[in-house]
Design an enzyme around this catalytic site. Structure first.
Site, PDB file in Angstrom:
ATOM      1  N   ASP A  38       0.804  -1.234   0.000  1.00 50.69           N
ATOM      2  CA  ASP A  38       0.000   0.000   0.000  1.00 50.69           C
ATOM      3  C   ASP A  38       0.834   1.279   0.000  1.00 50.69           C
ATOM      4  O   ASP A  38       0.307   2.356   0.295  1.00 50.69           O
ATOM      5  CB  ASP A  38      -0.963   0.051   1.198  1.00 50.69           C
ATOM      6  N   CYS A  76      -4.080  -5.787  -3.635  1.00 53.59           N
ATOM      7  CA  CYS A  76      -2.988  -6.681  -3.252  1.00 53.59           C
ATOM      8  C   CYS A  76      -2.899  -8.016  -3.982  1.00 53.59           C
ATOM      9  O   CYS A  76      -1.933  -8.306  -4.670  1.00 53.59           O
ATOM     10  CB  CYS A  76      -3.103  -6.916  -1.744  1.00 53.59           C
ATOM     11  N   HIS A 144      -0.576 -13.900   0.786  1.00 51.54           N
ATOM     12  CA  HIS A 144      -1.915 -13.498   0.324  1.00 51.54           C
ATOM     13  C   HIS A 144      -2.385 -14.234  -0.917  1.00 51.54           C
ATOM     14  O   HIS A 144      -3.223 -13.729  -1.673  1.00 51.54           O
ATOM     15  CB  HIS A 144      -1.971 -11.984   0.103  1.00 51.54           C
ATOM     16  N   ASN A 277       0.586  -1.938  -4.877  1.00 52.11           N
ATOM     17  CA  ASN A 277      -0.463  -1.164  -5.560  1.00 52.11           C
ATOM     18  C   ASN A 277      -0.316   0.287  -5.138  1.00 52.11           C
ATOM     19  O   ASN A 277       0.597   0.639  -4.373  1.00 52.11           O
ATOM     20  CB  ASN A 277      -1.862  -1.694  -5.228  1.00 52.11           C
TER      21      ASN A 277
END
Length: 483
Positions: A38, A76, A144, A277
């Site tokens: 982020d 993500c 993730h 991102n």
């Protein structure tokens, strides 16, 4: 102390091999890939911030090359799937975080494409390919892409893998791992990374260090918060806690670089720094007033995380490769997440996997910033919705092509086109679709051809019955590789 987490079989953290690996070649360059979470395009000083302090990342950029036109996905999981597999979302089925029912789309006209939440097991990861070329592989941080059973990174090509995300203090790890009371997650992950480097210094290694910082919850070490408490804001950069989180990621980069230098490995190590991102900011200018959690600003880029405008997808990307790249240079050619896989294959002399790779090796432009790639364009396809609180959307279904200076977005609810010349209008403020109809038509034809090539699924339009009751959800089928 030991932090509890899912109890896994000991076999989970060992990696099976389908035969003996090739002998390690000490002349092959080591590869270190540090991925922040982020962190926005202008959230580091060398990409524009005058409030956040990132001396180690800035030093890395001064010693390497900055890719100023590099793109990841809008959030993500799809970025990580693309980085690990070398494939665009339509080939893996991974488009977003969670399921398509994550946001209430009952009032929207389209039914989103079902999202795959775990990287399909029939895709080889970049770690698996580098391992076949004799690399020791380690991963510490946010995965993730599912941690269950065969999906755990220790089963996806990493010799060592510790997964952790969700909290910056009192965090859990998978597998359970001891750490001192009160330790900050970024420091813990860096400890593991530095230890891995030290134990593998005599053979080529691939270290993947995907931080959870600077993702919410916004938690930082008190001494770093104090450092920024009285610092005057600059532009949309203003939050001391967020600045302190960035500082911790920068400290991690500094510790990794120092470890390489102390062990005399720096000259034979490729170090890459990026983020997954765009930053969490820029929403207020889009009329999004609630629910987006704005904490930074990606200006001059438009919007932020969750959007497919540049503020949501353009990210800082830095490569230091001593003796190969020219220090202090920049690359402006459009690049994207799927390029990492073939780039690392080329650097490590590793074989290509059986699956189709959508990217192109960036080695030519890393060596010569004036070089050009063979392909004409890069693409994004997002057949779903990302909300920002009741009544607000960071994006609706959209698909795009980015060719040279031009970017065309097709919004799938109504077919609306937005065309931007990013060289003249980086902030995407002037839609040229009506004034440049020939260019828009040309790019739209290429975009449709690409969607057909990768068999990109499109969201369905609701019928009258769909408007009165939620559509039945089907479990996503196992995504087979598209040619």
């Amino acid at each position: 102390m030991i932090r509890p987490f899912l109890v896994l079989a000991a076999a989970l953290v060992s990696v099976s091999s389908a035969g003996p690996l090739p002998a390690a070649d000490p002349q092959k360059p080591n590869i270190v890939f540090i991925l922040a979470d982020d962190l926005g395009y202008t959230d580091v000083a060398c990409f524009g911030s005058r409030y956040y302090e990132t001396p180690n990342i800035d030093r890395l950029a001064a010693q390497g090359v900055k890719l100023r036109n590099h793109h990841h996905c809008q959030n993500c999981t799809p970025t990580r799937a693309a980085l690990m597999s070398g494939q665009y979302g339509p080939r893996t089925g991974v488009y977003t975080v969670g399921g398509t029912d994550r946001f209430d789309t009952s009032e929207r006209p389209l039914i989103p494409v079902e999202n795959v939440q775990a990287l399909p097991l029939d895709r080889k990861t970049i770690a698996q390919q580098l391992k076949t070329a004799g690399y020791a592989t380690g991963m510490f941080g946010k995965w993730h892409l599912s941690e269950k059973g065969e999906h755990h990174p220790a089963r996806r090509g990493f010799d060592e893998a510790i997964v952790s995300a969700g909290q910056h203090f009192d965090f859990k790890t998978n597998p359970p791992t001891e750490y001192p009371e009160g330790q900050y997650l970024a420091d813990f992950l860096t400890d593991k990374a530095v230890d891995f480097i030290g134990r593998n210094k005599d053979a080529p290694f691939f270290l993947y260090l995907p931080h959870f910082g600077v993702h919410a919850p916004h938690q930082a070490k008190p001494e770093l918060i104090a450092k920024f408490k009285d610092k005057p804001p600059v532009g949309g950069h203003h939050d001391p806690t967020y600045a302190a989180m960035i500082a911790s990621v920068d400290e991690s980069v500094g510790r990794v670089l120092k470890s390489l230098e102390d062990l005399k490995l720096a000259d034979n190590t490729v170090v890459i720094f990026a983020t997954d991102n765009g930053g969490v900011g820029g929403y207020s200018r889009e009329g999004i007033k609630k629910g987006a959690g704005e904490i930074t600003d990606n200006a001059p880029l438009r919007s932020g995380k969750g959007s497919l405008y540049e503020g949501g997808t353009r990210v800082p990307f830095i490569v230091r490769w001593p003796g190969v790249v020219t220090a202090g240079t920049s690359v402006d050619v459009p690049t994207i997440h799927v390029d990492l896989f073939p780039t690392l294959l080329a650097i490590g002399g590793a074989p290509a996997p059986e699956q189709k790779l959508d990217g192109e090796s960036l080695v030519p432009v890393l060596k010569d910033s004036s070089a050009r790639l063979k392909r004409e364009a890069i693409y994004q396809h997002f057949p779903g919705y990302l909300g920002a609180g009741p009544g607000f959307w960071r994006t609706t279904p959209v698909t795009l092509i980015h060719e040279g200076d031009w970017k065309l977005m097709e919004f799938l609810e109504d077919g609306r086109l937005e065309l931007y010349n990013l060289r003249d209008d980086l902030g995407e403020s002037k839609n040229l679709a009506e004034s440049q109809p020939e260019k828009a038509a040309q790019l739209l034809a290429k975009l449709k051809a690409w969607r057909a090539e990768v068999a990109a699924p499109m969201p369905e339009r609701k019928t009258a019955s769909d408007s009165t009751e939620p559509p039945a959800r089907k479990k996503p089928k196992k995504k087979k590789q598209a040619a």
